[in-house]
Scaffold this active site. Structure first.
Site, PDB file in Angstrom:
ATOM      1  N   ARG A  60       0.985  -1.114   0.240  1.00  0.00           N
ATOM      2  CA  ARG A  60      -0.092   0.453   0.161  1.00  0.00           C
ATOM      3  C   ARG A  60       0.889   1.251   0.368  1.00  0.00           C
ATOM      4  O   ARG A  60       0.545   2.053   0.443  1.00  0.00           O
ATOM      5  CB  ARG A  60      -1.025  -0.405   1.247  1.00  0.00           C
TER       6      ARG A  60
ATOM      7  N   SER B 160     -11.183  -0.222   4.159  1.00  0.00           N
ATOM      8  CA  SER B 160     -10.136  -0.613   5.427  1.00  0.00           C
ATOM      9  C   SER B 160      -9.480   0.567   6.137  1.00  0.00           C
ATOM     10  O   SER B 160      -8.713   1.349   5.090  1.00  0.00           O
ATOM     11  CB  SER B 160      -9.416  -1.780   5.122  1.00  0.00           C
TER      12      SER B 160
ATOM     13  N   GLU C  31      -4.402   3.420   5.890  1.00  0.00           N
ATOM     14  CA  GLU C  31      -4.391   3.314   4.379  1.00  0.00           C
ATOM     15  C   GLU C  31      -5.399   4.345   3.743  1.00  0.00           C
ATOM     16  O   GLU C  31      -4.645   4.814   3.063  1.00  0.00           O
ATOM     17  CB  GLU C  31      -5.108   1.397   4.005  1.00  0.00           C
TER      18      GLU C  31
HETATM   19  C1  LIG Z   1     -15.794  -0.507  -0.077  1.00  0.00           C
HETATM   20  C2  LIG Z   1     -14.554  -0.088  -0.410  1.00  0.00           C
HETATM   21  C3  LIG Z   1     -13.845  -1.460  -0.598  1.00  0.00           C
HETATM   22  C4  LIG Z   1     -12.634  -1.161  -0.313  1.00  0.00           C
HETATM   23  N1  LIG Z   1     -12.183  -2.642  -1.136  1.00  0.00           N
HETATM   24  C5  LIG Z   1     -10.141  -1.995  -1.526  1.00  0.00           C
HETATM   25  C6  LIG Z   1      -9.155  -3.231  -0.950  1.00  0.00           C
HETATM   26  O1  LIG Z   1      -9.528  -4.352  -1.247  1.00  0.00           O
HETATM   27  N2  LIG Z   1      -8.524  -3.390  -1.739  1.00  0.00           N
HETATM   28  C7  LIG Z   1      -7.749  -1.654  -1.712  1.00  0.00           C
HETATM   29  O2  LIG Z   1      -6.229  -1.547  -2.286  1.00  0.00           O
HETATM   30  N3  LIG Z   1      -8.813  -0.900  -1.891  1.00  0.00           N
HETATM   31  C8  LIG Z   1     -10.295  -0.941  -1.656  1.00  0.00           C
HETATM   32  N4  LIG Z   1     -10.375   0.121  -1.091  1.00  0.00           N
HETATM   33  C9  LIG Z   1      -9.818   1.795  -1.474  1.00  0.00           C
HETATM   34  C10 LIG Z   1      -9.889   2.574  -2.703  1.00  0.00           C
HETATM   35  O3  LIG Z   1     -11.222   1.926  -3.185  1.00  0.00           O
HETATM   36  C11 LIG Z   1      -9.082   2.375  -3.654  1.00  0.00           C
HETATM   37  O4  LIG Z   1      -7.828   3.060  -2.447  1.00  0.00           O
HETATM   38  C12 LIG Z   1      -8.886   2.768  -4.819  1.00  0.00           C
HETATM   39  O5  LIG Z   1      -7.998   3.204  -4.940  1.00  0.00           O
HETATM   40  C13 LIG Z   1      -8.545   4.511  -4.579  1.00  0.00           C
HETATM   41  O6  LIG Z   1      -9.013   5.260  -5.532  1.00  0.00           O
HETATM   42  P1  LIG Z   1      -9.559   6.380  -5.455  1.00  0.00           P
HETATM   43  O7  LIG Z   1      -9.988   6.976  -7.082  1.00  0.00           O
HETATM   44  O8  LIG Z   1     -10.734   6.326  -5.237  1.00  0.00           O
HETATM   45  O9  LIG Z   1      -9.197   7.613  -5.327  1.00  0.00           O
HETATM   46  P2  LIG Z   1      -9.002   9.053  -4.217  1.00  0.00           P
HETATM   47  O10 LIG Z   1     -10.278   8.517  -3.121  1.00  0.00           O
HETATM   48  O11 LIG Z   1     -10.037   9.802  -5.125  1.00  0.00           O
HETATM   49  O12 LIG Z   1      -7.757   9.276  -4.142  1.00  0.00           O
HETATM   50  C14 LIG Z   1      -7.118   8.865  -2.867  1.00  0.00           C
HETATM   51  C15 LIG Z   1      -5.994   9.388  -3.005  1.00  0.00           C
HETATM   52  O13 LIG Z   1      -5.691   8.539  -4.819  1.00  0.00           O
HETATM   53  C16 LIG Z   1      -4.882  10.175  -4.743  1.00  0.00           C
HETATM   54  N5  LIG Z   1      -4.988  10.097  -6.636  1.00  0.00           N
HETATM   55  C17 LIG Z   1      -6.242   9.669  -7.334  1.00  0.00           C
HETATM   56  N6  LIG Z   1      -5.736   9.843  -8.560  1.00  0.00           N
HETATM   57  C18 LIG Z   1      -4.479   9.997  -8.578  1.00  0.00           C
HETATM   58  C19 LIG Z   1      -3.826  10.228  -9.070  1.00  0.00           C
HETATM   59  N7  LIG Z   1      -4.629  10.490 -11.003  1.00  0.00           N
HETATM   60  N8  LIG Z   1      -2.500  10.761  -9.572  1.00  0.00           N
HETATM   61  C20 LIG Z   1      -2.429  10.734  -8.501  1.00  0.00           C
HETATM   62  N9  LIG Z   1      -2.632  10.592  -6.994  1.00  0.00           N
HETATM   63  C21 LIG Z   1      -4.005  10.714  -7.517  1.00  0.00           C
HETATM   64  C22 LIG Z   1      -5.409  11.155  -4.454  1.00  0.00           C
HETATM   65  O14 LIG Z   1      -4.685  12.878  -4.353  1.00  0.00           O
HETATM   66  C23 LIG Z   1      -5.748  11.072  -3.053  1.00  0.00           C
HETATM   67  O15 LIG Z   1      -4.380  10.931  -1.763  1.00  0.00           O
HETATM   68  C24 LIG Z   1     -11.909   0.277  -0.633  1.00  0.00           C
HETATM   69  C25 LIG Z   1     -12.786   1.047  -0.876  1.00  0.00           C
HETATM   70  C26 LIG Z   1     -14.562   1.393  -0.228  1.00  0.00           C
HETATM   71  C27 LIG Z   1     -15.189   1.897  -0.547  1.00  0.00           C
END
Ligand SMILES: Cc1cc2nc3c(=O)[nH]c(=O)nc-3n(C[C@H](O)[C@H](O)[C@H](O)COP(=O)(O)OP(=O)(O)OC[C@H]3O[C@@H](n4cnc5c(N)ncnc54)[C@H](O)[C@@H]3O)c2cc1C
Length: 320
Positions: free
Chosen positions: A158, A210, A310
């Site tokens: 992570r 998480s 995380e």
């Molecule tokens: C119900 C649920 C279940 C989940 N299960 C998992 C799991 O099993 N495994 C797991 O790893 N994660 C899990 N997650 C966490 C989440 O889905 C991941 O971290 C996801 O990849 C975040 O993507 P996002 O586009 O929503 O990012 P955001 O929440 O919009 O942003 C998160 C971070 O990423 C950065 N970011 C986003 N896009 C870019 C870009 N293009 N360039 C640079 N930085 C960027 C942002 O600045 C921020 O710091 C879960 C979340 C939820 C709500």
């Protein structure tokens, strides 16, 4: 490009919590992203990109700068290399690999958010990780686009180079070297994972996944390992299963200390998973922060283990 003012970030986070962004813009292309960054720089404002908002805890005060929501997507394939734009939902990429019989992403089925967010947080689940078949990332470094190769972003659990250098913005990524497999088999596997996930995170739960990172066993001293193992055994947990991936789930540590169901205001640790902090409706970021801090402190007191979030915290004066 339409820059909005005082946009409630609660509208853009899965948690549905977060005060206003002083300025907010949707970047529908790389050019719009560059334009937005120039605009923020001219005004001497901080800026930050978001995408799906599935891994964010935004403070009640919000963000005093420009939030740029990445909103460009698309998948293409040439000579066995798949190119995916940063704003593409991760699920679309997973579905693409499954449909094309490419083995290596199917168990990430159901992880919400974008491809860029997944690379940023080194997302993964049930054995597959976004890094596994990642060949290169085209990123924006200040005003210049640059391609990072595998050895330049190789990171741990992570973690990613993008977490350590917040000015690097992921534009698109290339994937390759998947083993061929039967699309129907991959589909079955993905559906099985989705069913497991729906049990862990029912659709209606407002949470950022998480909250804390799991604890890497290698990082613990022998004494800490023994203490944790004996507490887990006393609680009836199967250590062999927990240790399978070289990690102790943060949720197991919180659970054995009695965290399930604990609540501050409208924020509650869910009854079925102690690393899921849920907004029951109308919740405040401060309550979320206090509840997380309370359980981080309890784990530290009992096991000497420093849990790390995380989830990305935005607009807080204090860190967790
Ligand atoms: C119900 C649920 C279940 C989940 N299960 C998992 C799991 O099993 N495994 C797991 O790893 N994660 C899990 N997650 C966490 C989440 O889905 C991941 O971290 C996801 O990849 C975040 O993507 P996002 O586009 O929503 O990012 P955001 O929440 O919009 O942003 C998160 C971070 O990423 C950065 N970011 C986003 N896009 C870019 C870009 N293009 N360039 C640079 N930085 C960027 C942002 O600045 C921020 O710091 C879960 C979340 C939820 C709500």
């Amino acid at each position: 490009m339409k820059i909005q003012e005082n946009t409630p970030l609660a509208l853009y986070t899965k948690l549905q919590i977060g005060g206003p962004a002083r300025y907010f813009v949707e970047a529908g292309s790389i050019n719009e992203l560059k334009e937005a960054i120039s605009w923020a720089k001219e005004k001497n404002l901080g800026y930050m990109v978001i995408a799906g908002g599935s891994n964010l805890l935004v403070s009640d005060e919000g963000y005093n700068g420009l939030i740029i929501r990445i909103n460009f997507s698309g998948i293409s394939q040439k000579d066995g290399v798949i190119t995916v734009k940063a704003g593409t939902p991760l699920q679309e990429f997973v579905d693409y690999t499954v449909e094309h019989g490419l083995d290596g992403a199917s168990t990430m089925s159901g992880i919400p958010g974008s491809l860029g967010g997944a690379i940023y947080g080194s997302a993964g689940a049930y054995g597959d990780n976004i890094r596994d078949h990642l060949k290169s990332v085209l990123s924006l470094d200040g005003d210049n686009a640059k391609t990072l190769t595998r050895d330049e972003f190789e990171t741990g659990y992570r973690d990613s180079i993008f977490k350590r250098n917040k000015k690097l913005i992921i534009l698109e990524a290339e994937f390759g070297e998947f083993a061929k497999s039967d699309p129907d088999e991959l589909k079955k596997e993905a559906e099985k994972i989705l069913a497991t996930r729906n049990g862990k995170y029912p659709q209606s739960v407002k949470c950022p996944g998480s909250f804390f990172k799991n604890v890497v066993l290698e990082d613990l001293s022998t004494r800490q390992k023994d203490e944790v193992n004996s507490a887990l055994l006393d609680f009836g947990k199967d250590i062999a299963v927990l240790e399978k991936f070289g990690k102790i789930p943060a949720g197991a540590l919180i659970e054995i200390l009695g965290g399930k169901g604990d609540r501050i205001g409208q924020i509650q640790i869910t009854l079925n998973h102690a690393n899921t902090f849920e907004n029951l409706g109308g919740g405040q970021a401060l309550d979320f922060f206090q509840l997380a801090k309370k359980w981080k402190n309890k784990v530290k007191e009992k096991f000497g283990i420093e849990l790390e979030p995380e989830v990305q915290l935005v607009g807080f004066k204090e860190s967790l």
